[in-house]
Design a protein around this motif. Structure first.
Motif: not given
Length: 433
Positions: A274-302
């Motif tokens: 639930g952190y702002r888009p991009g804030a956690l990217d450096r921690f490489e959170l993606r894992r195969p087979g995981l379900v990831v739900a990303r929440l933001s205030a304004w969206g990760d665009y614009g």
């Protein structure tokens, strides 16, 4: 089921890709007229809770009806107001959080967290942390000028915009062009679930994300929330939204803590952020087979794609505060409905992604923004529009604008056979003698 309520549930369930036939298993009961507002807040609340229940029933295979009680829904959507800790009422908004009049309009600030409060004070160049000092500083500057300065300093403040102004903005157009939420299958990886309860790693803050994971905990998931040790959750927010979970503190910048976190993520089934888009990217959170739900205030665009935000700020920016306000001051929804609605919807999206993953496999990604929920509330849900129930008729009095009759039945009259005439101008006789 009321047609308006059913329509909202059908729309949300369709967004989630659910079987339309399951909507028939929802039953709505309880007191009507709760969470009153100009916008259809209660319809959003009912529908969001309903689809969370449907997704849980679908996944568990439980028989029977999903029962949605209006009283329970309305109470849960303001759960933070009902909280008591040893009889003490919670602190939901700090003194420097709220509406302040700027030189050319209004601005909404959010300074509940100490670091956000410090950034606000720093941006406004005030010497004391008081509402009076903040009010005086904002009153001398334009609303968008304050917004830009506070965000540049790492704080949160948003100029209050009309719905039309938000719709014409670049971020408003970006939000309007996108669906309420997105669900993606990223690869062909098998599901990661093992024996035992579902494991959910919770990296969320404040209301929306924690409501989603609180709901997953209710349904039997082992939810472990991780916060940075130097920036813990506000105590009352923790007491309200961390029920059913376990919580821990890890500094992901420290190698030892990072290793612990990676081990947790390697064995998790679901990750909710639930952190702002991009804030956690450096921690490489993606894992195969995981379900990831990303929440933001304004969206990760614009242009606002990397901005922080909260429900109250989204209401201010998107025109909701103007819609719910008066000529004297902007207003608010009767609940942090974007937060709570997004929370239940996100929980439903996670459950539906798990159900589809069981069948088809694949790493799954769900994305949802508070601004998208706000757009759905203001543009998709049916709302009371008196213009639909008015007509104009020409007659002896001129062009008359009047209400249509609420008495209606199949084959009955669509309206009156004649307009009102000049008062006293008709013959004192029956039309047919």
């Amino acid at each position: 089921m009321d047609n308006t309520v059913r329509r909202g549930t059908e729309l949300l369930w369709s967004v989630l890709g659910g079987d339309p036939a399951l909507v028939d298993r929802v039953s709505f009961v309880g007191t009507s007229g709760l969470l009153p507002a100009r916008l259809p807040v209660m319809d959003l609340a009912r529908a969001a809770v309903a689809v969370a229940g449907l997704a849980a029933v679908e996944r568990s295979g439980a028989p029977g009806t999903v029962r949605v009680d209006d009283g329970a829904v309305a109470t849960a959507f303001v759960s933070e107001r009902h909280l008591r800790v040893d009889g003490r009422a919670p602190v939901n908004f700090a003194p420097l959080s709220g509406f302040f009049r700027a030189a050319d309009g209004w601005i909404r600030t959010h300074a509940n967290y100490p670091h956000h409060r410090a950034a606000l004070v720093r941006a406004l160049e005030v010497r004391e942390e008081s509402p009076e000092a903040v009010r005086a500083a904002i009153g001398q500057r334009g609303a968008e000028e304050v917004e830009a300065a506070v965000y540049a300093a790492g704080g949160l403040a948003v100029a209050v915009r009309t719905p039309e102004r938000w719709a014409a903005s670049e971020q408003g157009r970006e939000v309007a062009a996108r669906p309420l939420l997105t669900r993606e299958r990223l690869d062909e990886a098998p599901p990661r679930r093992r024996s035992g309860p579902l494991r959910v790693l919770d990296l969320t803050r404040v209301i929306a994300g924690p409501v989603a994971t609180r709901t997953l905990a209710l349904l039997g998931a082992d939810v472990l929330r991780i916060d940075p040790p130097r920036n813990p959750e506000l105590p009352d927010q923790h007491a309200d939204t961390d029920i059913g979970k376990r919580t821990a503190a890890l500094d992901l910048e420290r190698p030892a803590d990072r290793r612990t976190f990676d081990e947790l993520l390697d064995s998790a089934d679901v990750l909710v952020t639930g952190y702002r888009p991009g804030a956690l990217d450096r921690f490489e959170l993606r894992r195969p087979g995981l379900v990831v739900a990303r929440l933001s205030a304004w969206g990760d665009y614009g242009p606002w794609g990397e901005r922080r935000g909260f429900d109250s700020l989204v209401q201010a920016a998107t025109g909701i505060a103007v819609t719910e306000g008066s000529e004297e001051k902007p207003g608010v929804l009767p609940a942090q409905a974007l937060d709570h609605g997004s929370g239940y919807l996100l929980a439903a999206a996670v459950l539906r992604s798990l159900t589809e993953q069981d069948r088809d496999g694949g790493t799954r990604l769900v994305r949802l923004a508070l601004a998208q929920t706000g757009h759905w509330l203001t543009h998709t849900l049916p709302r009371y529009d008196p213009e639909r129930y008015l007509a104009e008729t020409d007659g002896p009095l001129g062009r008359l604008r009047h209400a249509l009759s609420p008495v209606s039945y199949e084959g009955g009259p669509a309206g009156w056979s004649r307009p009102p005439g000049l008062q006293g101008g008709d013959d004192p006789a029956w039309l047919s003698a």
